[in-house]
Design a protein around this motif. Structure first.
Motif, PDB file in Angstrom:
ATOM      1  N   TYR A 105       7.646  20.918  40.685  1.00 59.11           N
ATOM      2  CA  TYR A 105       8.493  20.662  41.746  1.00 59.11           C
ATOM      3  C   TYR A 105       9.988  20.558  41.124  1.00 59.11           C
ATOM      4  O   TYR A 105       9.928  19.956  40.131  1.00 59.11           O
ATOM      5  CB  TYR A 105       8.193  19.549  42.955  1.00 59.11           C
ATOM      6  N   SER A 106      10.986  20.810  41.792  1.00 57.54           N
ATOM      7  CA  SER A 106      12.248  20.846  41.142  1.00 57.54           C
ATOM      8  C   SER A 106      13.524  20.342  41.801  1.00 57.54           C
ATOM      9  O   SER A 106      14.483  20.668  41.595  1.00 57.54           O
ATOM     10  CB  SER A 106      12.811  22.301  40.889  1.00 57.54           C
ATOM     11  N   SER A 107      13.117  19.663  42.970  1.00 59.00           N
ATOM     12  CA  SER A 107      14.222  19.008  43.631  1.00 59.00           C
ATOM     13  C   SER A 107      13.847  17.700  44.126  1.00 59.00           C
ATOM     14  O   SER A 107      12.571  17.054  43.885  1.00 59.00           O
ATOM     15  CB  SER A 107      14.355  19.756  44.861  1.00 59.00           C
ATOM     16  N   THR A 108      14.729  16.942  44.777  1.00 59.04           N
ATOM     17  CA  THR A 108      14.723  15.437  45.140  1.00 59.04           C
ATOM     18  C   THR A 108      13.745  15.420  46.402  1.00 59.04           C
ATOM     19  O   THR A 108      13.755  16.250  47.318  1.00 59.04           O
ATOM     20  CB  THR A 108      16.017  14.885  45.398  1.00 59.04           C
ATOM     21  N   VAL A 109      12.908  14.443  46.481  1.00 59.80           N
ATOM     22  CA  VAL A 109      12.089  14.032  47.580  1.00 59.80           C
ATOM     23  C   VAL A 109      12.854  13.725  48.566  1.00 59.80           C
ATOM     24  O   VAL A 109      13.909  12.815  48.469  1.00 59.80           O
ATOM     25  CB  VAL A 109      10.937  12.941  47.303  1.00 59.80           C
TER      26      VAL A 109
ATOM     27  N   TRP B 264      -3.551  19.411  44.955  1.00 55.58           N
ATOM     28  CA  TRP B 264      -2.907  18.256  45.098  1.00 55.58           C
ATOM     29  C   TRP B 264      -3.307  17.301  45.894  1.00 55.58           C
ATOM     30  O   TRP B 264      -3.886  17.492  47.093  1.00 55.58           O
ATOM     31  CB  TRP B 264      -1.447  19.042  45.909  1.00 55.58           C
ATOM     32  N   SER B 265      -3.417  15.967  45.656  1.00 58.88           N
ATOM     33  CA  SER B 265      -3.899  14.965  46.372  1.00 58.88           C
ATOM     34  C   SER B 265      -2.826  14.077  46.619  1.00 58.88           C
ATOM     35  O   SER B 265      -2.104  13.269  45.982  1.00 58.88           O
ATOM     36  CB  SER B 265      -5.096  14.281  45.653  1.00 58.88           C
ATOM     37  N   SER B 266      -3.032  13.314  47.943  1.00 62.74           N
ATOM     38  CA  SER B 266      -2.302  12.157  48.292  1.00 62.74           C
ATOM     39  C   SER B 266      -2.867  11.011  47.827  1.00 62.74           C
ATOM     40  O   SER B 266      -4.046  11.034  47.588  1.00 62.74           O
ATOM     41  CB  SER B 266      -2.078  12.049  49.941  1.00 62.74           C
ATOM     42  N   THR B 267      -2.169   9.964  47.408  1.00 65.23           N
ATOM     43  CA  THR B 267      -2.641   8.926  46.588  1.00 65.23           C
ATOM     44  C   THR B 267      -1.906   7.848  46.804  1.00 65.23           C
ATOM     45  O   THR B 267      -0.717   7.882  47.785  1.00 65.23           O
ATOM     46  CB  THR B 267      -2.622   9.030  45.079  1.00 65.23           C
ATOM     47  N   GLY B 268      -2.330   6.655  46.361  1.00 67.81           N
ATOM     48  CA  GLY B 268      -1.452   5.174  46.831  1.00 67.81           C
ATOM     49  C   GLY B 268      -0.060   5.322  46.232  1.00 67.81           C
ATOM     50  O   GLY B 268       0.775   4.429  46.798  1.00 67.81           O
ATOM     51  N   ASP B 269       0.262   5.942  45.205  1.00 60.68           N
ATOM     52  CA  ASP B 269       1.580   6.020  44.931  1.00 60.68           C
ATOM     53  C   ASP B 269       2.593   7.469  45.247  1.00 60.68           C
ATOM     54  O   ASP B 269       3.649   7.885  44.716  1.00 60.68           O
ATOM     55  CB  ASP B 269       1.617   5.876  43.233  1.00 60.68           C
ATOM     56  N   GLY B 270       1.910   8.198  45.847  1.00 58.40           N
ATOM     57  CA  GLY B 270       2.371   9.354  46.433  1.00 58.40           C
ATOM     58  C   GLY B 270       1.443  10.436  46.457  1.00 58.40           C
ATOM     59  O   GLY B 270       0.472  10.475  47.004  1.00 58.40           O
TER      60      GLY B 270
ATOM     61  N   LEU C 298       6.301  10.652  43.156  1.00 50.98           N
ATOM     62  CA  LEU C 298       6.238   9.354  43.639  1.00 50.98           C
ATOM     63  C   LEU C 298       6.963   9.396  45.090  1.00 50.98           C
ATOM     64  O   LEU C 298       8.161   9.679  44.926  1.00 50.98           O
ATOM     65  CB  LEU C 298       6.753   8.522  42.316  1.00 50.98           C
ATOM     66  N   LEU C 299       6.382   8.490  45.652  1.00 51.99           N
ATOM     67  CA  LEU C 299       6.993   8.058  47.159  1.00 51.99           C
ATOM     68  C   LEU C 299       7.014   6.649  47.260  1.00 51.99           C
ATOM     69  O   LEU C 299       6.410   5.810  46.521  1.00 51.99           O
ATOM     70  CB  LEU C 299       5.956   8.700  48.297  1.00 51.99           C
TER      71      LEU C 299
END
Length: 282
Positions: free
Chosen positions: A2-6, A223-229, A244-245
């Motif tokens: 990925y190449s941009s800001t969340v 791609w998996s959702s996780t505790g840190d994003g 990271l989220l």
């Protein structure tokens, strides 16, 4: 990858889940489980509105090959439904071998129109309407395959603790299933032509929280959702990236006009990020 800001594109939810993108219309639907509603994010306007109130505590959502919404209602009704083009809701599955399902959680549609879903126990903890714990009728927490042409529902995997997210490889010869219970890992199965599964070895383990919703991109990465994003795994099961989220992610899906926007539902918010690759099976 990925190449941009969340970007946080919407917020104010209690537990956002089950995102699914509809290319025809350019919008995303996702569940806000405790608020008992399905939300709609319009990509063109950037606005989020209520798509369906009193949604029977919808959790996972998917789009079938005819462009219809299929939904896991994980509490109270405990069933899998399809929303027809005219808005009518068709019940696809609410029982197995004469007993009520546990709490249908996540769902995916294969190219042969069969519908695959997981059935852990999470929705049985407390009925939000009666405030009482629901009774479990199934002897375990299974992964199911439903054939809408015959109406038959089959248990294809019975040895999970809490089966959750699921996704097919680009060629649909493999099925990945997350176990968000004690194992906190993702397993991979070989898919036979008749819809039966074989194998089930551990594909990868999650090091932050557990896996919830999962998706596969066009190159076969998971791609998996996780505790840190979000964590991204190569086809060999090795971690190759993280997004990271600020809050734990619950689910994710690819969308956007070119299929290269990753939408991520977290506890209170919906996030997006542009990716270098699109999702499998658009």
């Amino acid at each position: 990858i990925y190449s941009s800001t969340v970007e946080q594109v919407a917020t104010g939810f209690r537990w956002a889940e089950g995102p699914v993108y509809f290319p025809k219309g350019g919008y995303l639907l996702f569940s806000d489980i405790p608020n008992n509603r399905i939300m709609k994010f319009d990509e063109a306007t950037g606005k989020t509105t209520v798509y369906r109130d009193k949604a029977n505590y919808a959790n996972g959502n998917a789009r079938d090959r005819q462009g219809r919404l299929v939904t896991c209602e994980h509490s109270v009704t405990r069933r899998v439904t399809r929303t027809e083009h005219n808005g009518k809701i068709t019940v696809l599955a609410d029982s197995f071998e004469g007993k009520r399902l546990n709490a249908p959680n996540d769902i995916v549609v294969k190219s042969d129109d069969t519908i695959w879903f997981t059935d852990p126990e999470y929705g049985l903890k407390t009925n939000p309407e009666t405030k009482r714990k629901e009774g479990k009728e199934q002897p375990g927490n299974f992964v199911y395959r439903h054939d809408p042409r015959t109406g038959r529902t089959t248990a294809v995997a019975r040895d999970f603790d809490q089966p959750n997210g699921l996704a097919f490889s680009p060629d649909e010869r493999r099925l990945y299933v997350a176990d968000s219970g004690k194992p906190r890992h993702i397993r991979v199965f070989d898919v036979a032509a008749d819809g039966t599964l074989a194998g089930g070895t551990v594909f990868c383990a999650i090091d932050k929280g557990g896996p919830d919703g999962i998706r596969v991109d066009a190159t076969g990465r998971v791609w998996s959702s996780t505790g840190d994003g979000v964590q991204v795994f190569g086809t060999d099961g090795r971690r190759v990236g993280r997004i990271l989220l600020p809050e734990a992610a619950a689910n994710l899906c690819f969308g956007g006009e070119d299929g290269r926007t990753l939408f991520m539902t977290a506890r209170t918010s919906l996030y997006s990020v542009r990716t270098a690759v699109g999702g499998a099976g658009r």
